[in-house]
Design an enzyme around this catalytic site. Sequence first.
Site, short mmCIF file in Angstrom:
data_model
loop_
_atom_site.label_atom_id
_atom_site.label_comp_id
_atom_site.label_asym_id
_atom_site.label_seq_id
_atom_site.Cartn_x
_atom_site.Cartn_y
_atom_site.Cartn_z
N TYR A 197 -3.45 12.88 1.57
CA TYR A 197 -3.06 11.64 0.52
C TYR A 197 -1.64 12.50 -0.50
O TYR A 197 -0.70 11.70 -0.69
CB TYR A 197 -3.94 11.22 -0.53
CG TYR A 197 -3.54 10.17 -1.31
CD1 TYR A 197 -3.57 8.76 -0.91
CD2 TYR A 197 -3.37 10.32 -2.52
CE1 TYR A 197 -3.25 7.77 -1.82
CE2 TYR A 197 -2.71 9.30 -3.46
CZ TYR A 197 -2.91 7.80 -2.73
OH TYR A 197 -2.40 6.76 -3.87
N ASP B 258 -4.22 0.34 -9.06
CA ASP B 258 -5.62 0.05 -9.06
C ASP B 258 -6.28 -0.45 -10.58
O ASP B 258 -6.73 -1.31 -10.74
CB ASP B 258 -6.46 1.23 -8.54
CG ASP B 258 -6.54 1.43 -7.27
OD1 ASP B 258 -5.62 0.65 -6.38
OD2 ASP B 258 -6.76 2.55 -6.78
N GLU C 286 0.85 -1.23 -0.03
CA GLU C 286 -0.15 0.13 -0.14
C GLU C 286 1.05 1.38 0.11
O GLU C 286 1.68 1.29 0.86
CB GLU C 286 -1.07 0.24 1.26
CG GLU C 286 -2.23 0.62 0.92
CD GLU C 286 -3.16 -0.42 0.04
OE1 GLU C 286 -3.40 0.11 -1.17
OE2 GLU C 286 -3.48 -1.36 0.66
N SER D 151 -13.78 1.73 -6.57
CA SER D 151 -14.95 1.93 -7.37
C SER D 151 -14.68 2.93 -8.53
O SER D 151 -15.03 2.43 -9.72
CB SER D 151 -15.95 2.27 -6.55
OG SER D 151 -15.56 3.48 -5.87
N GLU E 120 -7.17 10.45 -13.68
CA GLU E 120 -7.33 10.63 -12.21
C GLU E 120 -6.42 11.83 -11.62
O GLU E 120 -6.87 12.62 -10.96
CB GLU E 120 -7.05 9.32 -11.29
CG GLU E 120 -7.78 8.21 -11.30
CD GLU E 120 -8.81 8.32 -10.25
OE1 GLU E 120 -8.19 8.56 -9.16
OE2 GLU E 120 -9.97 8.43 -10.38
N THR F 41 3.03 2.39 -2.52
CA THR F 41 4.19 2.06 -2.77
C THR F 41 4.25 2.29 -4.35
O THR F 41 5.68 2.75 -5.00
CB THR F 41 4.97 0.82 -2.65
OG1 THR F 41 3.71 -0.12 -3.33
CG2 THR F 41 4.77 0.56 -1.04
#
Length: 362
Positions: free
Chosen positions: A205, A153, A17, A108, A141, A19
Site C-alpha cells: 500500500y 474513511d 479508490e 473498522s 493512522e 485517490t
Amino acid sequence: MRTGTWSAPGRVNIIGEHTDYSGGLALPFALPQRTVVHARLRDDGRITVASDGYGEVEFPVATRPGEITGWGAHVAGVVWALGRSGAALSGADLRVHSAVPHGAGLSSSHSLECAVALALVGLHDLDLGRDQLVRIVQHAENEYVGAPTGVMDQMASLYGEADRAILVDARHLTAEPVPCDFASSGLDLVIVDTRSRHRHADGEYGARRRTCHEAAEALGMKDLRDVADLDDALARLTDPVAVRRVRHVVRENARVLDAVELLRGGRVRELGPLLTASHASLRDDYEVTVPELDVTVEAALAAGALGARMIGGGFGGSVIALVEQAGRKPVEAAVADAFRRRGFAEPEFHVARPSHGASRDR
C-alpha cells in the site's frame, strides 16, 4: 464523574479508490454498522480500553508511537495525536463494542478512531471541529499506527448522512452530501465480504502511495489531481509502473464526478459500468486485487449484477455489487458457489444503505 456514549460508522465507497492521498475525490457513504464507545473521565493521566473479543489495553496519555501495537494502537494513536494538537487530556476509561466487520475493507479501524476521538473530545470539553478531527485521525493512522492512509474513511464516518453519499474532496477537506437512494430504483448495493483479510499497513500500500507522489513530482505538480491531459502526462513518464498508477488515479477521479452526476440525476442504474471499470483499473493498473476479489466480481456480473468492484485498500477485503432487488439472492448464490468450487472461505453478504455519521448517543 462525567460519562457518555459515542459511536461512529464504518463506510463503503461507491467509487474513488486510492485517490484521496493524491488530493483527489471519492464518493463514500456511512454504513449502519457502528463502533460504540462508552467513556468515563478519569484524572490520573491514564487511558484504559476494553474491547469485546480483543481484551484490554492501558497506557498513559503521554504515549508515544511504538509503545502500543495491535488493535490498541488505533486508540493510543488518537490519544497521541490529540495531545500533539495541544489538547490536554486527563485520562479516560473506554469500553468498545463494534459491529463493523474487521478486516473487510469497511474501515473498522477508522470507525474505532472516530468514535474514540469524539468520546475524548466530549469528555474533556475540547473545542475541536470535525475538520480538525479528520487530520487528527489521519496523523494517528500515519504516524502512530504506521498505515499510510488518506482522509476519505474518517470523512465518511464523521460527515455521513442518511440517504446520502458524501463527495469527499481530499485537497480542500470538504464533504458534500449527494442524494443516494438505491431502493427507490429497485436496486440493492450488496457488500460481499470475501473474508480474505487485508492489511493497510503493509509495504504494498505504501509503495503505491510513494509511486503516485513521485510521479506527481516528475510531472511538476503537487499531486495527481492536477493532471489535465492524461495522455500527455503518461507520455512524459518513463516508468511503466508509474504509468499504470497514474492512469488509475486520474481516471478514477473522473469516474467519481461521473457517478455524482448520475446520482444527482436519479440515474442510479447507470452506476454499474463505472463500478466495473473501476475494478478493472484496480486490478490491472493499480494491481491491488486478489483472486477472491476478482472471482466475486466475475461471478456477480455473470449472475446479472449491473456492476461490481472491490472496495478498500485491496489485497483482500470486500466487493460491492449493484443488483436488482429481485436478483440479489441469485447473485449471492452465484458468488457462494464460485467460492466453494475454488476452495475459498464462505463469503458473507450485507446490503449497504447510507446512514448517519459519528455522533454522541447519550
